[in-house]
Scaffold this motif. Structure first.
Motif, PDB file in Angstrom:
ATOM      1  N   GLU A  95       3.785   2.992 -17.083  1.00 48.96           N
ATOM      2  CA  GLU A  95       4.019   4.375 -16.659  1.00 48.96           C
ATOM      3  C   GLU A  95       2.717   5.178 -16.627  1.00 48.96           C
ATOM      4  O   GLU A  95       2.473   5.951 -15.686  1.00 48.96           O
ATOM      5  N   SER A  96       1.875   4.979 -17.635  1.00 57.62           N
ATOM      6  CA  SER A  96       0.589   5.687 -17.671  1.00 57.62           C
ATOM      7  C   SER A  96      -0.310   5.244 -16.522  1.00 57.62           C
ATOM      8  O   SER A  96      -0.998   6.074 -15.897  1.00 57.62           O
ATOM      9  N   PHE A  97      -0.295   3.954 -16.224  1.00 61.74           N
ATOM     10  CA  PHE A  97      -1.116   3.433 -15.135  1.00 61.74           C
ATOM     11  C   PHE A  97      -0.656   4.010 -13.790  1.00 61.74           C
ATOM     12  O   PHE A  97      -1.476   4.369 -12.932  1.00 61.74           O
ATOM     13  N   GLU A  98       0.650   4.144 -13.618  1.00 60.61           N
ATOM     14  CA  GLU A  98       1.178   4.703 -12.370  1.00 60.61           C
ATOM     15  C   GLU A  98       0.754   6.166 -12.203  1.00 60.61           C
ATOM     16  O   GLU A  98       0.311   6.570 -11.118  1.00 60.61           O
ATOM     17  N   VAL A  99       0.867   6.964 -13.281  1.00 58.15           N
ATOM     18  CA  VAL A  99       0.484   8.378 -13.200  1.00 58.15           C
ATOM     19  C   VAL A  99      -1.029   8.506 -12.982  1.00 58.15           C
ATOM     20  O   VAL A  99      -1.490   9.404 -12.283  1.00 58.15           O
ATOM     21  N   LEU A 123      -7.161   2.325  -3.832  1.00 61.90           N
ATOM     22  CA  LEU A 123      -5.979   2.643  -4.643  1.00 61.90           C
ATOM     23  C   LEU A 123      -4.856   1.646  -4.388  1.00 61.90           C
ATOM     24  O   LEU A 123      -4.107   1.290  -5.317  1.00 61.90           O
ATOM     25  N   ALA A 124      -4.758   1.198  -3.146  1.00 59.94           N
ATOM     26  CA  ALA A 124      -3.731   0.196  -2.842  1.00 59.94           C
ATOM     27  C   ALA A 124      -4.020  -1.111  -3.568  1.00 59.94           C
ATOM     28  O   ALA A 124      -3.100  -1.777  -4.073  1.00 59.94           O
ATOM     29  N   ASP A 125      -5.284  -1.506  -3.667  1.00 62.63           N
ATOM     30  CA  ASP A 125      -5.640  -2.725  -4.397  1.00 62.63           C
ATOM     31  C   ASP A 125      -5.370  -2.579  -5.894  1.00 62.63           C
ATOM     32  O   ASP A 125      -4.904  -3.519  -6.547  1.00 62.63           O
ATOM     33  N   LEU A 126      -5.678  -1.406  -6.443  1.00 65.99           N
ATOM     34  CA  LEU A 126      -5.434  -1.182  -7.876  1.00 65.99           C
ATOM     35  C   LEU A 126      -3.950  -1.216  -8.205  1.00 65.99           C
ATOM     36  O   LEU A 126      -3.552  -1.655  -9.293  1.00 65.99           O
ATOM     37  N   ALA A 127      -3.120  -0.749  -7.287  1.00 69.83           N
ATOM     38  CA  ALA A 127      -1.676  -0.722  -7.539  1.00 69.83           C
ATOM     39  C   ALA A 127      -1.128  -2.125  -7.784  1.00 69.83           C
ATOM     40  O   ALA A 127      -0.087  -2.288  -8.443  1.00 69.83           O
ATOM     41  N   LYS A 128      -1.826  -3.145  -7.301  1.00 72.54           N
ATOM     42  CA  LYS A 128      -1.381  -4.525  -7.512  1.00 72.54           C
ATOM     43  C   LYS A 128      -1.520  -4.962  -8.966  1.00 72.54           C
ATOM     44  O   LYS A 128      -0.965  -5.984  -9.377  1.00 72.54           O
ATOM     45  N   ASP A 129      -2.303  -4.189  -9.770  1.00 73.17           N
ATOM     46  CA  ASP A 129      -2.505  -4.537 -11.178  1.00 73.17           C
ATOM     47  C   ASP A 129      -1.397  -4.001 -12.093  1.00 73.17           C
ATOM     48  O   ASP A 129      -1.477  -4.144 -13.310  1.00 73.17           O
ATOM     49  N   MET A 130      -0.381  -3.411 -11.505  1.00 74.40           N
ATOM     50  CA  MET A 130       0.673  -2.781 -12.308  1.00 74.40           C
ATOM     51  C   MET A 130       1.326  -3.788 -13.252  1.00 74.40           C
ATOM     52  O   MET A 130       1.685  -3.445 -14.391  1.00 74.40           O
ATOM     53  N   SER A 131       1.442  -5.034 -12.835  1.00 70.88           N
ATOM     54  CA  SER A 131       2.124  -6.030 -13.661  1.00 70.88           C
ATOM     55  C   SER A 131       1.339  -6.374 -14.929  1.00 70.88           C
ATOM     56  O   SER A 131       1.889  -6.981 -15.863  1.00 70.88           O
ATOM     57  N   LYS A 132       0.072  -6.008 -15.009  1.00 72.43           N
ATOM     58  CA  LYS A 132      -0.743  -6.300 -16.196  1.00 72.43           C
ATOM     59  C   LYS A 132      -0.357  -5.427 -17.397  1.00 72.43           C
ATOM     60  O   LYS A 132      -0.699  -5.757 -18.537  1.00 72.43           O
ATOM     61  N   TYR A 133       0.319  -4.341 -17.120  1.00 77.87           N
ATOM     62  CA  TYR A 133       0.607  -3.368 -18.177  1.00 77.87           C
ATOM     63  C   TYR A 133       2.089  -3.390 -18.558  1.00 77.87           C
ATOM     64  O   TYR A 133       2.971  -3.444 -17.686  1.00 77.87           O
TER      65      TYR A 133
END
Length: 642
Positions: A306-310, A358-368
């Motif tokens: 959630e923090s990563f998304e915000v 930002l689109a590339d970073l969004a792919k890291d969501m599964s790490k958190y």
């Protein structure tokens, strides 16, 4: 010297030029106060060197050489209450193990000195070197140190009396402000179409406004509302001005300095500012750098999904566009004709790579890992429970009362001098203002009551003067019976002034005075005789209704009732002498038909009864109103101190 209040010293009225370069100097009054402050510490100062000055705000930092080693003397430019918030945080994180300069206590045990209307602090001088800015390693060191600081700030609750600073709940408002002001930029560019940058701004302003509005919608749909509901101490504080100058390498790792602007917020707001400003300096949104900086922060202060998304949403806001171009609101023609075009072209060129990064970073969501944010009631959020690791000594953290106080404020302070809590000290001025309002209100009510009493007294005096005109009629038995039930004090006064019935009966020619109430040469009518019986009945009824009446009143009434037995004989024998005896002694106002005289006396009687009731009962009511009103007004608000 203590009466001197420190204010920003680079301001001048009108277009008056600044006489000196205040970035390298401070006014002599500030120097004099600095000398007094240093004497409050157990140290001997051999030299003092100005390191930096904030003339536009009223702050400064000196390096001082002492017998206990080099130290830092800092003048905090904010209000004492606001500075107390940051000073408390600095002490708190030091105790949590953060690499932050420790505050040195003054001779009185406090970790600050209040003088000149500001707070001053002293710390050891830490030898620091800036983190390298040319490679990712330096940026990662900066982000790791930031994460450590945020982790240590969790659970902080400020000392009593400190002014709370929070931006935790203001994210939607901030996004709305950016969208609105970008819209203003469009209108400014339209209004100044002849300027150099007008056409370029109009070409891209719609795009940036859309980004701000879309970011606001994404924020509302995210976990932000639930995250904010966790409360301020849960998240800790942000530095707000963290960068390459305020995070530097020193003994043991990276040190965080200049904490006087700290505030409650989601901690990764500092991380977002550091990343976006770095990308702006680099001229490109580099995914490698961005990912490396986020991972370094995550190692020190773990992020959840959630923090990563915000964080990604906050980076999508056109922060740099707004930050650089908002200067047009201050001097639009000059800015749009000189700096705006070059700044805009650089921002637009940098943002070409922003969306893809930002689109590339969004792919890291599964790490958190996902976080757990159960919404809490607002009432729970507003209640702050001090951290178990820190309890504040209120005496050591109390601020001085404000220098400007009214006499009521001083009186209130004296009456509460035994109050030791900081909350009580802060509310003294408000209490004094409330007391002043209540006192003024009570004074006005007392004046009004006095006026009413004077008015009532004058009215009674006028009634007594009017009644004094018909006083001779009191010797008539009928009149005595009519007035028998009245106020005992008035009867006593009349009894003292009027001759007693015994003396009146013993004098020759007294009966003629009684007959003179009738028209000259006429005998009394039957109506006068008939009034005797009703008077007897009335006196008897009053005697039953008031068994506890005073004895004097009863005696006076009985005498008045007993006299009329001889009235018929006296009247008939004294008809002739009545014509000869002095008509001048009896006022013409007293002459008239007995029935008319009775009506006049009854009217006066009812008026007197009304005034008697009005004087006796309302006096208690008015006393209750005066004593009760100040209590009712305690809730009155008055502007104070903060």
């Amino acid at each position: 010297m203590e009466q001197y209040l420190i204010v920003p010293w680079d301001t001048r009225s009108g277009s008056e030029p600044t006489p000196v370069d205040w970035d390298m100097q401070v006014p002599p009054e500030i120097d004099a106060i600095a000398e007094l402050v240093m004497k409050q510490y157990d140290m001997t100062v051999s030299s003092r060197t100005l390191i930096t000055s904030k003339p536009d705000k009223g702050g400064a930092i000196w390096r001082i050489e002492t017998n206990k080693g080099p130290r830092s003397l800092k003048l905090l430019h904010r209000t004492p209450e606001r500075s107390l918030f940051s000073v408390g945080l600095q002490e708190y994180v030091v105790q949590q193990g953060a690499r932050v300069p420790a505050l040195i206590p003054a001779k009185d045990g406090k970790l600050f000195v209040e003088m000149g209307g500001k707070l001053w602090i002293v710390t050891d001088w830490i030898a620091l070197t800036p983190a390298t800015k040319v490679d990712l390693v330096g940026a990662q060191e900066l982000c790791y140190g930031l994460g450590e600081f945020h982790r240590h700030s969790k659970g902080y609750v400020p000392p009593f009396g400190a002014k709370n600073s929070s931006r935790l709940y203001r994210w939607p408002n901030y996004y709305q402000k950016i969208a609105k002001k970008i819209g203003w930029m469009r209108e400014m560019a339209k209004a100044y179409r002849d300027t150099v940058a007008s056409a370029s701004i109009l070409a891209v302003v719609d795009q940036y406004e859309r980004q701000a509005i879309e970011s606001l919608e994404r924020l509302k749909a995210s976990a932000y509302p639930r995250m904010a509901s966790m409360g301020e101490p849960y998240w800790g504080l942000v530095h707000q001005d963290y960068g390459w100058s305020n995070g530097q390498n020193g003994p043991g790792g990276l040190w965080v300095i200049d904490l006087d602007g700290v505030s409650y917020d989601l901690p990764f707001r500092d991380l977002r500012k550091l990343i976006t400003s770095t990308m702006d300096d680099m001229g490109v949104w580099d995914t490698t750098w961005m990912r490396g900086m986020i991972e370094a922060y995550h190692q020190a202060n773990p992020l959840d999904a959630e923090s990563f998304e915000v964080l990604l949403i906050d980076m999508a806001v056109p922060n740099e566009f707004y930050k650089h171009l908002k200067e047009m609101f201050f001097d639009p023609i000059t800015f749009l004709n000189t700096e705006a075009e070059a700044i805009l072209q650089r921002v637009v060129a940098t943002d070409q790579s922003k969306a893809q990064a930002l689109a590339d970073l969004a792919k890291d969501m599964s790490k958190y890992k996902p976080g757990s944010y159960e919404p809490k009631p607002v009432a729970v959020e507003a209640t702050r429970v001090p951290s178990e690791t820190k309890t504040w000594d209120q005496k050591s953290w109390g601020l001085q009362p404000q220098q400007k106080q009214s006499s009521e404020s001083v009186a209130s302070a004296v009456s509460e001098e035994n109050t030791e809590s900081m909350a009580g000290a802060v509310s003294k001025e408000k209490k004094a203002e409330s007391f002043k309002v209540v006192k003024k209100k009570a004074k006005e009510e007392t004046k009004q009551e006095a006026k009413a009493t004077d008015k009532k007294g004058k009215k009674e005096k006028q009634e007594q003067e009017a009644l004094s005109v018909v006083k001779p009629a009191k010797r008539v038995a009928v009149d005595s019976r009519e007035w028998a039930p009245e106020d005992s004090n008035r009867k006593k006064e009349e009894k003292e002034k009027a001759p007693s019935p015994q003396k009146a009966g013993g004098r020759k020619g007294t009966a003629s005075n009684v007959i003179q109430l009738q028209p000259s040469g006429k005998a009394p009518s039957n109506k006068a005789k008939q009034t005797v019986a009703p008077a007897k009945k009335k006196a008897a009824a009053v005697a039953k209704a008031k068994p506890n009446a005073r004895k004097k009143s009863g005696a006076l009434a009985s005498k008045a009732v007993a006299k009329p037995a001889a009235l018929p004989k006296t009247k008939r024998k004294a008809v002739k002498p009545a014509v000869k005896k002095p008509v001048k002694q009896t006022p013409k106002a007293a002459l008239g038909v007995p029935s008319a005289g009775n009506k006049t006396k009854r009217a006066a009687q009812s008026k007197s009864k009304h005034s008697f009731t009005k004087v006796a009962a309302p006096s208690k009511k008015m006393n209750n109103a005066v004593s009760g009103k100040p209590n009712a007004k305690k809730g009155v608000k008055t502007k104070g101190v903060r």
